[in-house]
Design a protein around this motif. Sequence first.
Motif, PDB file in Angstrom:
ATOM      1  N   LEU A  62      47.739  37.395  33.441  1.00  0.00           N
ATOM      2  CA  LEU A  62      48.481  38.650  33.253  1.00  0.00           C
ATOM      3  C   LEU A  62      47.953  39.436  32.061  1.00  0.00           C
ATOM      4  O   LEU A  62      47.884  40.680  32.106  1.00  0.00           O
ATOM      5  CB  LEU A  62      49.969  38.354  33.082  1.00  0.00           C
ATOM      6  N   VAL A  65      44.868  41.187  33.168  1.00  0.00           N
ATOM      7  CA  VAL A  65      45.197  42.333  34.017  1.00  0.00           C
ATOM      8  C   VAL A  65      45.672  43.504  33.167  1.00  0.00           C
ATOM      9  O   VAL A  65      45.332  44.662  33.433  1.00  0.00           O
ATOM     10  CB  VAL A  65      46.276  41.944  35.056  1.00  0.00           C
ATOM     11  N   PRO A  69      43.298  46.837  34.265  1.00  0.00           N
ATOM     12  CA  PRO A  69      44.206  47.001  35.404  1.00  0.00           C
ATOM     13  C   PRO A  69      43.530  46.889  36.776  1.00  0.00           C
ATOM     14  O   PRO A  69      44.189  46.545  37.755  1.00  0.00           O
ATOM     15  CB  PRO A  69      44.781  48.413  35.202  1.00  0.00           C
ATOM     16  N   LEU A  72      44.027  43.981  39.152  1.00  0.00           N
ATOM     17  CA  LEU A  72      45.181  43.869  40.039  1.00  0.00           C
ATOM     18  C   LEU A  72      44.778  44.079  41.493  1.00  0.00           C
ATOM     19  O   LEU A  72      45.353  43.450  42.400  1.00  0.00           O
ATOM     20  CB  LEU A  72      46.243  44.898  39.637  1.00  0.00           C
ATOM     21  N   LEU A  75      43.502  40.822  42.683  1.00  0.00           N
ATOM     22  CA  LEU A  75      44.592  39.872  42.869  1.00  0.00           C
ATOM     23  C   LEU A  75      45.367  40.169  44.157  1.00  0.00           C
ATOM     24  O   LEU A  75      45.784  39.249  44.864  1.00  0.00           O
ATOM     25  CB  LEU A  75      45.538  39.910  41.674  1.00  0.00           C
ATOM     26  N   LEU A 184      52.967  37.497  44.573  1.00  0.00           N
ATOM     27  CA  LEU A 184      52.725  38.815  45.158  1.00  0.00           C
ATOM     28  C   LEU A 184      53.093  38.859  46.640  1.00  0.00           C
ATOM     29  O   LEU A 184      53.303  39.933  47.205  1.00  0.00           O
ATOM     30  CB  LEU A 184      51.248  39.194  44.976  1.00  0.00           C
TER      31      LEU A 184
END
Length: 286
Positions: A62, A65, A69, A72, A75, A184
Amino acid sequence: MSKGIVLSVLASVLFAVMYFYTSMLEPLTGVEIFGWRMLLTMPCMTVFMVVSGEWRRVREVLLRVAGKPLLLVGLLLSSGLLGVQLWLFMWAPLNGHSLDVSLGYFLLPLTMVLTGRLVYGERLSRLQKIAAFFACLGGLNELYQVGSFSWATLLVAIGYPTYFVLRRRLAADNLGGLWLDMALLLPVALWFVQSGEQGFAVFDLRPWLYVLIPLLGVCYIIASRLLAFSLFGLLSYVEPVLLLGVSLMLGESIKAGEWLTYVPIWMAVLVLVFEGFKHLVRQRRA
């Protein structure tokens, strides 16, 4: 180590039992069963990671990320690849594709070996080359008999290596990355459950599912921590054998022309198992 072996074999048996059990869950659809599996496995996995100290892996991913960004997107793609595999596992027994999926799991160790060679430049040992030769024989027969592999077979045999390569590229090939992949998927899983005909009322009829589905994930997580990775990988060969047995129990059969597909692939798997045990023996001596 003996405790880890028992847990790994138990997880493989539960893996096959769950595969068979999905055929008995009508009128639940494959997507509903997938949704329930995700919703019940995640809490157990979360507790295990907190207790075992692995939660820091989630924080590490995290933080990366937050600093970058765009990770993401990777992911989300990784989570989608995992979700498709988990959905297929629940969908196949209800739709006559059990044998195709079991063949995909038999091919998976071989496609993983080839992925290591093609993507990471890993050299194949002599036994791995022999295993690849047998697998090619089986593959050529399948192409001759049918013209192609089933999409379900290819999704397992190619989809999982793609997933593992992506996780390594994202530097998320650990329990933290796996937890995020599953987290997710939770909104999708919840939507599948709520939009189904049974909804949350299914556990009023089958309350013991509260235990069986989470236990499947927990056994795998614990076994992977107690066993050396190489031995855990060898024991994973138990799964496709059990899945094949379940497929036959569900009424599917190996046609006469398909034996020349399965037998060479089984021989290839046996060669890889033999090489794995040789590696373990060398490790013990060292």
